[in-house]
Design an enzyme around this catalytic site. Structure first.
Site, short mmCIF file in Angstrom:
data_model
loop_
_atom_site.label_atom_id
_atom_site.label_comp_id
_atom_site.label_asym_id
_atom_site.label_seq_id
_atom_site.Cartn_x
_atom_site.Cartn_y
_atom_site.Cartn_z
N CYS A 99 0.84 -1.19 0.00
CA CYS A 99 0.00 0.00 0.00
C CYS A 99 0.88 1.25 0.00
O CYS A 99 1.14 1.84 1.05
CB CYS A 99 -0.94 0.00 1.21
N TYR A 119 -28.49 3.58 8.81
CA TYR A 119 -29.41 4.66 8.52
C TYR A 119 -30.78 4.07 8.20
O TYR A 119 -31.67 4.77 7.71
CB TYR A 119 -28.89 5.50 7.35
N THR A 140 -31.14 -3.50 8.93
CA THR A 140 -30.02 -4.15 8.23
C THR A 140 -29.13 -4.97 9.17
O THR A 140 -28.05 -5.40 8.77
CB THR A 140 -29.15 -3.09 7.52
#
Length: 485
Positions: A127, A380, A391
């Site tokens: 990375c 949300y 969810t």
């Protein structure tokens, strides 16, 4: 990106304001404060992410704006990782608070050592984005530039972290108390328990942050390697950064076509969640069946391949910062091998890891716990265009699938739910991000949840990042606990 304007003489310019942040490359215009005779760098990629259109990221709300301003006041920059995390300001605040504590507040390790460990960890996954950030920070806090020639040029005490870095990044289940003993009982340059805890948290933080960086296609900073060009922006009316980032008209057409092809994807997923919940309410599987489903899912996860045709993007050679470059991820329990399942009921973050970290590195256990909880519970109550959706089941499936790939089992979870909720494209993406993030491609990002918002995909990446970090920590902290007892 760093928010400092170029100085042309003894008189220095003031830093760029936050409102100028997204105007650095707008409609192919030069920086608003160009100076005669100075070549102005242009971004090679338009916006903080190669995967997410800039217009999606730049719509800041008041809370995000405030967090960015605080970060800029503290660091003199708002990096692209933070920009992308800005979709979820509550999480970003927790993340930045934790990272600030790990890198800048009182702790067992010196400031240069902290940044060097970050370099070692990020380099393990090639990375270069994170490596470049911490090379600059390392030098700014007084780090010895000789260390940057390669791991063999660093102090022996830091070189001794090489094995721990390698195993944590790729096969943490192989960690034993003997690995910890080799650090803690070294004849020379031995580590203290507190130093090992600090190093472990930093290593796991940057391994998982590399996953997020690749998973969201985070772009190099404007000032960093691969972040800018000085070429003129004239290619058939498009900015070079638009073309590099795929922000042209063609992408919009492809996106619309994909949306049409995947119409109903969200509704199907919601219906499966509903059916699973109803089935769970009607009858509960036996412990034997639950164990069988875990083993089946663990075996199936080995069949998910992370191989892609495209080459992974690396802008510079970072392999000098770690040992054994050929060492990489291998599945938890391959044919002919048997590694015992890590049962959370025997060693968990909540009951064991948290208190060990907090005892040896005060307040860090609390900060990490808040960050884990924030990512796991963040919702949300939406799925794409649907409102009022619970969810929880989906978030737990993602988290537990990642831990399953690391051989970690929750006795109270029905692993049969994973196959119902996570399709193959999504599993390929998850496994790549968590196990071999440097192989991530834009095609992978676009191939899962094609009806969902970019903010939802970023949330998935936050979940994956934190689940991975906790999995690595569990193995490392268990090894330390076994050494102590």
């Amino acid at each position: 990106m760093r928010l400092a304007a170029a100085a042309t003489g003894p008189e220095k310019k003031a830093p760029l304001t936050m409102s100028e942040l997204f105007k650095i490359c707008s409609n192919c215009e030069r920086l608003s404060r160009k100076d005669a005779g100075v070549r102005v760098p242009r971004p090679l990629v338009n916006g903080p992410s190669r995967f997410i259109p800039e217009k999606e990221v730049s719509g800041l709300d008041g809370q995000t704006q405030s967090i960015f301003e605080d970060a800029f006041a503290s660091l003199g920059r708002v990096d692209n990782v933070s920009m992308v995390m800005g979709f979820h300001p509550q999480y970003l605040e927790s993340f930045l608070r934790t990272q600030h504590y790990l890198l800048q507040m009182d702790g067992p390790l010196s400031l240069p050592c902290r940044h060097y460990i970050g370099i070692m960890a990020a380099a393990r996954h090639q990375c270069s984005y994170l490596v470049n950030l911490h090379v600059n920070d390392f030098l700014q806090v007084g780090g010895d530039s000789k260390w940057l020639k390669g791991l063999e040029s660093a102090p022996r005490k830091l070189q001794a972290l090489g094995e721990l870095n390698k195993l944590l990044a790729h096969r943490p289940w192989l960690l034993t108390k003997e690995h910890m003993e080799s650090l803690l009982k070294a004849e020379e340059n031995s580590w203290s328990l507190a130093e090992v805890i600090h190093a472990v948290v930093l290593l796991t933080h940057y391994h998982s942050l590399a996953s997020f960086t690749f998973g969201c296609g985070v772009s190099p900073e404007l000032h960093g390697d691969g972040g800018h060009t000085f070429r003129a922006p004239s290619l058939s009316g498009y900015c070079v950064c638009d073309i590099a980032n795929g922000n042209g008209v063609t992408d919009d057409l492809l996106a619309n076509q994909l949306a049409m092809e995947t119409s109903g994807e969200v509704e199907v997923l919601m219906e499966r969640m509903k059916q699973l919940q109803e089935g769970r309410d009607e009858e509960e599987a036996s412990q034997e069946e639950m164990a069988t489903r875990f083993e089946r899912e663990k075996t199936e996860s080995m069949l998910v391949t992370t191989t892609e045709d495209e080459e992974s993007l690396t802008s510079s050679d970072v392999s000098r910062h770690f040992e054994d470059p050929s060492y990489g991820y291998k599945d938890f329990s391959r044919r002919g091998e048997h590694v015992p399942t890590f049962r959370v009921q025997d060693y968990s973050w909540e009951d064991h890891g948290y208190s060990l970290v907090n005892r040896l590195y005060p307040d860090v256990g609390q900060l990490l716990d808040e960050k884990f909880q924030m990512a796991y519970n963040l919702t949300y109550n939406t799925m794409a265009t649907h409102q009022g959706v619970d969810t929880t089941m989906l978030r737990r499936a993602i988290w537990n699938y990642i831990h399953c790939m690391f051989g970690i089992r929750y006795d109270d979870y029905d692993y049969g739910e994973i196959n119902e909720l996570l399709d193959r494209n999504f599993k390929v993406y998850i496994k790549t991000i968590v196990c071999s993030p440097e192989k991530t491609t834009k095609r992978m990002y676009e191939s899962f949840w094609r009806q969902f918002q970019h903010s939802e995909k970023v949330h998935v990446n936050l979940l994956m990042m934190e689940a991975r970090m906790q999995a690595e920590l569990l193995y490392a902290l268990r090894a330390i606990t076994r050494y102590m007892t």
